[in-house]
Design an enzyme around this catalytic site. Structure first.
Site: not given
Length: 143
Positions: A121, A98
């Site tokens: 994924c 992130c």
């Protein structure tokens, strides 16, 4: 545009995240395949970072990869994630983190469907889901 960066000490992250989330998101662990609740999610909405609430993926880009983890062929915006080389476990992969809080989300591979050919994924435990038309349960700043 990515939201303002969030920085916390590891002790602060331990207070915000569950032990399982901490292991995956801060220690770069992984959850068992097919164990995450969002793997099976088919509802329309937005997937957000479980640590900071930043919007990362749309349900419109989620697809069934058969790998056991939620898979997406694109991010909402390229500035929402950072990609880093990962050579752990004697493999060469690209880690997805992130961009707002630096939490480990999963990995991206070049075996996804059109139009991008990418497969993000992502660990289900690293995501929250905001159903279309609902407010984010996290309020955008962690738990």
């Amino acid at each position: 545009m990515a939201q303002k960066t969030i920085e916390r000490s590891e002790e602060e992250w331990k207070k915000v995240l569950t032990p399982e989330q901490y292991h995956v998101m801060r220690e770069k662990g992984t959850e068992r395949p097919f164990s995450g609740s969002l793997y099976y999610n088919k509802e329309k909405g937005i997937y957000t970072c479980a640590a900071c609430g930043q919007e990362l993926f749309s349900s419109d880009t989620k697809f069934e990869s058969g790998t056991g983890w939620p898979s997406f062929y694109d991010v909402i915006s390229s500035d929402r994630v950072k990609l880093k080389e990962d050579t752990s476990y004697f493999m060469s992969r690209i880690e997805v983190v992130c961009s707002r809080c630096g939490s480990h989300l999963g990995h991206v591979f070049d075996d996804g469907p059109a139009p991008t050919g990418k497969r993000y994924c992502i660990n289900s435990i690293a995501l929250n889901f905001k159903k279309e038309g609902e407010e984010d349960k996290q309020g955008g700043e962690g738990k």
